[in-house]
Each structure stands twice: as structure tokens, then as C-alpha cells.
Design a protein around this motif. Structure first.
Motif, PDB file in Angstrom:
ATOM      1  N   ARG A 195       0.867  -1.190   0.000  1.00 58.62           N
ATOM      2  CA  ARG A 195       0.000   0.000   0.000  1.00 58.62           C
ATOM      3  C   ARG A 195       0.900   1.234   0.000  1.00 58.62           C
ATOM      4  NH1 ARG A 195      -5.044   1.524   2.016  1.00 58.62           N
ATOM      5  NH2 ARG A 195      -5.749  -0.120   0.611  1.00 58.62           N
ATOM      6  N   LEU A 196       0.700   2.120  -0.978  1.00 61.93           N
ATOM      7  CA  LEU A 196       1.519   3.331  -1.078  1.00 61.93           C
ATOM      8  C   LEU A 196       0.793   4.494  -0.413  1.00 61.93           C
ATOM      9  CD1 LEU A 196       2.277   1.582  -3.796  1.00 61.93           C
ATOM     10  CD2 LEU A 196       3.364   3.698  -4.471  1.00 61.93           C
ATOM     11  N   LEU A 197       1.417   5.055   0.600  1.00 60.40           N
ATOM     12  CA  LEU A 197       0.865   6.246   1.251  1.00 60.40           C
ATOM     13  C   LEU A 197       1.742   7.424   0.849  1.00 60.40           C
ATOM     14  CD1 LEU A 197       0.216   4.701   4.771  1.00 60.40           C
ATOM     15  CD2 LEU A 197      -1.451   5.086   2.981  1.00 60.40           C
ATOM     16  N   ASP A 198       1.240   8.211  -0.080  1.00 58.27           N
ATOM     17  CA  ASP A 198       1.981   9.372  -0.558  1.00 58.27           C
ATOM     18  C   ASP A 198       1.512  10.580   0.228  1.00 58.27           C
ATOM     19  OD1 ASP A 198       3.174  11.428  -1.856  1.00 58.27           O
ATOM     20  OD2 ASP A 198       2.412  10.964  -3.855  1.00 58.27           O
ATOM     21  N   LYS A 199       2.347  11.011   1.204  1.00 54.68           N
ATOM     22  CA  LYS A 199       1.928  12.095   2.103  1.00 54.68           C
ATOM     23  C   LYS A 199       1.661  13.391   1.348  1.00 54.68           C
ATOM     24  CE  LYS A 199       4.622   9.941   5.715  1.00 54.68           C
ATOM     25  NZ  LYS A 199       5.942   9.841   6.298  1.00 54.68           N
ATOM     26  N   GLU A 200       2.423  13.630   0.269  1.00 57.29           N
ATOM     27  CA  GLU A 200       2.259  14.891  -0.460  1.00 57.29           C
ATOM     28  C   GLU A 200       0.935  14.947  -1.203  1.00 57.29           C
ATOM     29  OE1 GLU A 200       5.600  15.585  -3.031  1.00 57.29           O
ATOM     30  OE2 GLU A 200       6.992  14.890  -1.499  1.00 57.29           O
ATOM     31  N   ASN A 201       0.446  13.780  -1.678  1.00 58.56           N
ATOM     32  CA  ASN A 201      -0.762  13.766  -2.494  1.00 58.56           C
ATOM     33  C   ASN A 201      -2.027  13.509  -1.684  1.00 58.56           C
ATOM     34  OD1 ASN A 201       0.655  14.344  -4.730  1.00 58.56           O
ATOM     35  ND2 ASN A 201       0.471  12.346  -5.706  1.00 58.56           N
ATOM     36  N   ALA A 202      -1.894  13.458  -0.353  1.00 59.41           N
ATOM     37  CA  ALA A 202      -3.082  13.233   0.476  1.00 59.41           C
ATOM     38  C   ALA A 202      -3.972  14.472   0.426  1.00 59.41           C
ATOM     39  CB  ALA A 202      -2.654  12.943   1.914  1.00 59.41           C
ATOM     40  N   VAL A 203      -5.139  14.323  -0.178  1.00 62.86           N
ATOM     41  CA  VAL A 203      -6.064  15.453  -0.303  1.00 62.86           C
ATOM     42  C   VAL A 203      -6.990  15.431   0.900  1.00 62.86           C
ATOM     43  CG1 VAL A 203      -7.862  16.501  -1.717  1.00 62.86           C
ATOM     44  CG2 VAL A 203      -5.972  15.322  -2.804  1.00 62.86           C
ATOM     45  N   LEU A 204      -6.845  16.394   1.791  1.00 63.38           N
ATOM     46  CA  LEU A 204      -7.668  16.443   2.999  1.00 63.38           C
ATOM     47  C   LEU A 204      -8.568  17.675   2.962  1.00 63.38           C
ATOM     48  CD1 LEU A 204      -4.984  15.355   5.633  1.00 63.38           C
ATOM     49  CD2 LEU A 204      -6.592  13.931   4.372  1.00 63.38           C
ATOM     50  N   ASP A 205      -9.162  17.903   1.794  1.00 60.01           N
ATOM     51  CA  ASP A 205     -10.043  19.047   1.609  1.00 60.01           C
ATOM     52  C   ASP A 205     -11.400  18.514   1.149  1.00 60.01           C
ATOM     53  OD1 ASP A 205     -10.820  21.862   0.981  1.00 60.01           O
ATOM     54  OD2 ASP A 205     -10.831  21.063  -1.054  1.00 60.01           O
ATOM     55  N   PHE A 206     -12.464  18.813   1.920  1.00 53.94           N
ATOM     56  CA  PHE A 206     -13.779  18.239   1.633  1.00 53.94           C
ATOM     57  C   PHE A 206     -14.279  18.572   0.232  1.00 53.94           C
ATOM     58  CE2 PHE A 206     -14.351  17.821   6.348  1.00 53.94           C
ATOM     59  CZ  PHE A 206     -14.538  16.450   6.339  1.00 53.94           C
ATOM     60  N   ASN A 207     -14.045  19.790  -0.204  1.00 54.03           N
ATOM     61  CA  ASN A 207     -14.535  20.207  -1.518  1.00 54.03           C
ATOM     62  C   ASN A 207     -13.896  19.374  -2.632  1.00 54.03           C
ATOM     63  OD1 ASN A 207     -16.267  21.921  -2.935  1.00 54.03           O
ATOM     64  ND2 ASN A 207     -14.565  23.208  -3.566  1.00 54.03           N
ATOM     65  N   THR A 208     -12.571  19.184  -2.544  1.00 51.84           N
ATOM     66  CA  THR A 208     -11.853  18.385  -3.543  1.00 51.84           C
ATOM     67  C   THR A 208     -12.271  16.916  -3.470  1.00 51.84           C
ATOM     68  OG1 THR A 208      -9.988  19.869  -3.139  1.00 51.84           O
ATOM     69  CG2 THR A 208      -9.536  17.936  -4.474  1.00 51.84           C
ATOM     70  N   LEU A 209     -12.601  16.442  -2.272  1.00 48.26           N
ATOM     71  CA  LEU A 209     -13.011  15.042  -2.105  1.00 48.26           C
ATOM     72  C   LEU A 209     -14.396  14.763  -2.678  1.00 48.26           C
ATOM     73  CD1 LEU A 209     -11.764  14.374   1.548  1.00 48.26           C
ATOM     74  CD2 LEU A 209     -10.819  13.399  -0.540  1.00 48.26           C
ATOM     75  N   GLY A 210     -15.159  15.819  -2.999  1.00 51.25           N
ATOM     76  CA  GLY A 210     -16.487  15.625  -3.586  1.00 51.25           C
ATOM     77  C   GLY A 210     -17.633  15.952  -2.655  1.00 51.25           C
ATOM     78  N   PHE A 211     -17.331  16.570  -1.505  1.00 47.29           N
ATOM     79  CA  PHE A 211     -18.382  16.958  -0.556  1.00 47.29           C
ATOM     80  C   PHE A 211     -18.941  18.322  -0.967  1.00 47.29           C
ATOM     81  CE2 PHE A 211     -16.377  13.606   1.583  1.00 47.29           C
ATOM     82  CZ  PHE A 211     -17.078  13.230   2.711  1.00 47.29           C
ATOM     83  N   VAL A 212     -20.043  18.304  -1.695  1.00 50.94           N
ATOM     84  CA  VAL A 212     -20.653  19.563  -2.141  1.00 50.94           C
ATOM     85  C   VAL A 212     -22.158  19.487  -1.924  1.00 50.94           C
ATOM     86  CG1 VAL A 212     -18.905  20.225  -3.856  1.00 50.94           C
ATOM     87  CG2 VAL A 212     -20.715  18.650  -4.517  1.00 50.94           C
TER      88      VAL A 212
END
Length: 568
Positions: free
Chosen positions: A286-303
Motif C-alpha cells: 500500500r503506497l501512502l503518498d503524504k504529499e498527495n493526500a487530499v484532505l479538503d472536503f470540496n476536492t473530495l467531492g463533498f458539495v
């Protein structure tokens, strides 16, 4: 042979890399130190070789600072414009490929346009003016393979020089030696590099009788890539186990480990899991790329309204918020995004996780270790005495953990956790099945979020098409668009998305907010379906409806929504 370049030669290049957030001062110092001792490579090549920057970052940066064309794989011709005046060895050594030639000039793609020696040498050899373009090192090397007709895949080239005798694979010392050989190290690095460049979340390495299969999970879907030869199976698996500090002699029991490494300019945290199968050990990384972790609700699709309801419930001072869904539905990412939103200097946040996937500044994260008695439940008992405002539990796995979570919510804490259920309403019945009393559930749960991940259409190549009358009627699409032509979208595939048609993922969600009517139904021990119908009556949008809305907005496809939801 290149001479070591003075540092100021690459001043603009280095400044731009730093501005783009692709290079730190410590990494630059490391590259310069290594370059002085190696003396063969230019600074950009050393950055790529050490994994401090990706070759794509180097190419993009040179294109910006030198205002040169940045070439893509489709720009390289299948035939070389060079005649016999330039050797293949020279081209490979300097990573340069010919593009086209006329009577006066020759176009070439190079990795390092600051290298003055290269155009001068080419001009001397060909007698033509040299026009430079910028290319990516891996793509230039691949283009040379095509032009000079060796016809080998990247994996074939890595295998050159490797001799593995199958019968020696039981000898532990021999395996250790094999795993340390250059071809095996290059093969494993190639697989990991390919995974990072493809934005894969997991690498699956599976041994079979006649083959060793390597697949990458990209945006939730598995795809085959070039695999090492079957004779190298034991050596490749041993190499990964050595990197993850696992016992290479133990092949009968599952093992778990971690690898930390820097590759293509990224700090990677890899989780390694091995299980014994019929023809060897199956490994999943499992690759955990800390730089690419998107922790923004809007970008995640929460609209929309549901996202507003979720944010409102998240701002409550106490109670339980649950996030549900199957494995790989983005629950952890949503939890981390919620924690990031709550993470202010006025709040103390403590988490218990297994494993800790992303480290967040300002949050106290506890790694559960059941083998020494540090379970979710035992950690939670101690956490409550630490005076937290917010508690996050990685997963409610048993009644004891659920009971302590409920008690914490009753005593004024905000508790976030996950459950494995198919929809929001089923979260309540799952906790009842665990043995929690109805009056505790109705008084502590504030809301339950259910979600799935769908692939996001590539914005560069998506294509619209009119929905048929049959489809409109079957899917009841007129609920979203009462009149006019309804357009849906399909993936096409282009270089930007590696020909897949999708790039990235987003969540489709449903959020059940606790109301008096739903509390009464919980007290009556109603079934999940009844609770769900009441929530829909009160305005809850199902995951299917949220997904169809996003398909009509050209964010995803209807096929993706139907792939991950059951309701139609």
C-alpha cells in the motif's frame, strides 16, 4: 565526459524547483555532495538518480526556466534522424534523442538543456545547427529503444545479466545474495517507480506456476504492468521482505511490515503485507503518498446540502459521528479531513488507529498494538483521562470499544469513528447487533456518513453524448433535469490520463442526520430500510442520487456510479 558544473549554472532551475515545492535545501545539499564524488552526472541527473526529484519535475522546470517545448511520448518519431555520425552509446549516455532534421538544423530532445557540451558535440558531429527541446529522462530512454530497434521492454532490459536457478530458491543465503543483486534491486525499484508515476494506491505481486503477475490499483481499478520473469519470483519477494524488515525465512505465515523511502521526489511510506499462497507468497504494497493526500472536503467531492449538513454536525461539541462504507471507500481520508477541519489550538484531539496512515501536526495519534495489549478499548480508557475535546477511533470493531465511545460522547466529547456497512442507516442496526442499547444510540449519534469512491473523468478528453429515452426513463434522470436534452459523459483516453479516460477519484455520499422521528424508530428497533426511508423523507440524498447528479455535471460517468452503488 562532463565536467562538474558550477552551482550558479543551475541557479534559475534550482530557484524554480524550490518555488514549485519540488526541492528542499537539504535535498539540494545532498545532491551537490553526491555529484562532487560521482563527477559523471550533471546536477539535474543526480537529482533524478537519488529520487529527490522526478524526471517529470526536472523536465517541467527546465521548460519553464528556458522557455523550451516540453515533449510528450507522442512527439518522439519511430525513426531516428541521426545517421551513423552519432553512436547509440553516446545518445544513451547523455539521454538525448533525435526528433527531425532538415538541411540546416537538427531538433533533439534532451534532459539537461543547460549542458553546453552536448549541443556543441552534436553540431561538430552532424555539421548542423542544434535546436533543443526538453524531454523526460524515462521517455527519452524509451524513445531510443523504439528508434534503435532493440524491441525490449523496460523490464526485459532490467533482467539482462540475471541468472536464477529455480532449484536454489530454498537456500536462504543464496536468496539473500540474489535479493541484493543489481538486476533484482532495479526490478523492484522499477515496479515501485511505475506505481508512483501511475498514482497507484496499491501494488499486487502474485506468484503463479508459470508467471509472476504484477498489478497496480489505479483509481480503485487493477491494471497489469510488465512483470519480472517467473524464475526471479523468490528473489523479488525476498528483496521486498528485506526492505520491509520481514523474516525472509518465514514463508508459511502472513507478515506485515513498512518501508520508508524517497523516490521520484516523494517521501513514501509503504505498508507491506505478505500471505502464503500455492506458488509462493502474495505481496500487497500500500503506497501512502503524504504529499498527495487530499484532505479538503470540496476536492473530495463533498458539495451541496449534504456537505453543509455534515459540516454543521461536525461543529457540534459532543456526540458521535460515524463514517461507513466497505474497504477502500475513502473512510480514513474523510476522517482525516474532518480532523484537519477540527484541528485548532483550542481543541485537544487524540486518535487511536491501526495503522496510523497519515501524521497530522497538532494531533496526538496512538498506534494500536494488540500484541502487547494496546487495543482500541484499552487505549480509549486512558485517552478519556487525557482531557481531550475530540476522540477519533480508527474503527469500532467490538462491543467494548463501542461502549467506551458512547460513554465518551455522553461525557461531553466529540467522537469520530468508522464502521463497515453498506449504507448510512445500516450503521445503526450494526451497532444494535453488536449489543449497544437503543437509548444510548439515540442519545449519542449525531450523524452517519456513508460513502463510495468513483473515478473522476479526465477533463482533457471526456466526451459528451445524449442519453437515450430508455436510459432516461430507467434511471429517472428527469428528476435532475425536467426538460431539454440530457447529456452524459464518457471516458476517451489521452496522454494526460495515460489513455484511461479517468484521473483521480471523488466521493459520492449520503449523510443521515439524527432527528426526533429517527430516534423514535431506533427506540422501536426498526429495520435499516425503514430508518433510511424516513431519512430520505427528511431530505437525505442517497449515494446513488448524489452520484447521478455528479455524472450529469460531467464529473464522473453513470457506469462508475452503477459500479459502486446497488440502488438503481
Amino acid at each position: 565526459m562532463e565536467t562538474v558544473s558550477p552551482p550558479e549554472k543551475y541557479a534559475d532551475f534550482i530557484s524554480q524547483l524550490k518555488r514549485n515545492g519540488k526541492l528542499s535545501d537539504s535535498d539540494l545539499t545532498k545532491a551537490r555532495r553526491m555529484q562532487k564524488s560521482a563527477q559523471d552526472d550533471s546536477l539535474p541527473q543526480m537529482l533524478i538518480k537519488l529520487g529527490l526529484c522526478s524526471d517529470a519535475d526536472v523536465a517541467d522546470t527546465f521548460a519553464q526556466t528556458r522557455a523550451l517545448d516540453r515533449l510528450r511520448p507522442e512527439h518522439y518519431p519511430p525513426q531516428s534522424p541521426f545517421q551513423d555520425e552519432v553512436s547509440l552509446r553516446f545518445l544513451k549516455y547523455h539521454h538525448v534523442v533525435g526528433l527531425q532534421a532538415d538541411d540546416e538544423a537538427l531538433d533533439v530532445a534532451v534532459v539537461d538543456p543547460e549542458d553546453d557540451y552536448l549541443p556543441q558535440a552534436l553540431k561538430l558531429a552532424t555539421g548542423k545547427q542544434i535546436r533543443l527541446h526538453v524531454g523526460q529522462m524515462s521517455e527519452i530512454d524509451a524513445a531510443l529503444e523504439v528508434q534503435y530497434g532493440e524491441g525490449k521492454s523496460q523490464m526485459d532490459k532490467l533482467v539482462d545479466g540475471l541468472v536464477v536457478e529455480q532449484e536454489d530458491n530454498e537456500d536462504l543465503e543464496h536468496l539473500k545474495d540474489l535479493a541484493s543483486e543489481a538486476p533484482i534491486i532495479r526490478m523492484v525499484n522499477f515496479i515501485l517507480q511505475k506505481a508512483v508515476e501511475s498514482r497507484a494506491s496499491d501494488v499486487h505481486i502474485e506468484p503463479f506456476e508459470q508467471s509472476l503477475k504484477v498489478r497496480l490499483r489505479i483509481d480503485g481499478v487493477l491494471q497489469d504492468i510488465d512483470s519480472p520473469p517467473v524464475a526471479s519470483t523468490a528473489a523479488v519477494l525476498s528483496r521486498i521482505k528485506i526492505m520491509a524488515k520481514l523474516n525472509i525465512a518465514e514463508r508459511r505465515l502472513p507478515q506485515d511490515g513498512r518501508i520508508k523511502l524517497q523516490m521520484v521526489g516523494k517521501e513514501l511510506d509503504l505498508r507491506v503485507s505478505t500471505v502464503p499462497t500455492l506458488y509462493g507468497e502474495s505481496v500487497v504494497i500500500r503506497l501512502l503518498d503524504k504529499e498527495n493526500a487530499v484532505l479538503d472536503f470540496n476536492t473530495l467531492g463533498f458539495v451541496g446540502k449534504q456537505a453543509e449538513n455534515f459540516m454543521h454536525v461536525l461543529s457540534q461539541p459532543h456526540g458521535i459521528i460515524l463514517i461507513t462504507g466497505p474497504t477502500g471507500s475513502g473512510k480514513s481520508t474523510s476522517l482525516y479531513a474532518a480532523l484537519k477541519t477540527l484541528n485548532t489550538s483550542e481543541r485537544k484531539i487524540i486518535t487511536v488507529e491501526d495503522p496510523v496512515e497519515y501524521q497530522l501536526e497538532g494531533i496526538n495519534q496512538i498506534q494500536a498494538k494488540p500484541q502487547i495489549g494496546l487495543t482500541f478499548a484499552s487505549a480509549l480508557r486512558s485517552i478519556v483521562r487525557q482531557d481531550p475535546d475530540v476522540i477519533m477511533i480508527g474503527e469500532m470493531r467490538d462491543l467494548e470499544t463501542a461502549r467506551i465511545a458512547v460513554q465518551s460522547a455522553l461525557t461531553g466529547h466529540l467522537v469520530l469513528s468508522t464502521l463497515h456497512t453498506n449504507d448510512a442507516a445500516a450503521g445503526i442496526t450494526r451497532l444494535q447487533d453488536m449489543g449497544l442499547e437503543e437509548y444510548l444510540l439515540s442519545s449519542t449519534i449525531n450523524g452517519i456518513l456513508a460513502q463510495r469512491l468513483v473515478r473522476r473523468l479526465c477533463p482533457a478528453c471526456k466526451e459528451a453524448y445524449p442519453a437515450s429515452d430508455t436510459l432516461i426513463e430507467e434511471m429517472q434522470l428527469r428528476r435532475w433535469q425536467p426538460e431539454g436534452e440530457i447529456l452524459l459523459y464518457k471516458p476517451v483516453g489521452c496522454p494526460a490520463c495515460n489513455g484511461i479516460g479517468y484521473k483521480g477519484r471523488l466521493a459520492i455520499i449520503e449523510f443521515l442526520t439524527m432527528s426526533d422521528a429517527i430516534r423514535k424508530q431506533i427506540m422501536k428497533h426498526e429495520e435499516a430500510y425503514v430508518i433510511q426511508q424516513q431519512a430520505i423523507k427528511e431530505g437525505m440524498q442517497t449515494m446513488y442520487d448524489d452520484g447521478v447528479g455528479k455524472a450529469l455535471q460531467s464529473i464522473t460517468t453513470l457506469e462508475e456510479v452503477l459500479r459502486v452503488t446497488t440502488e438503481a
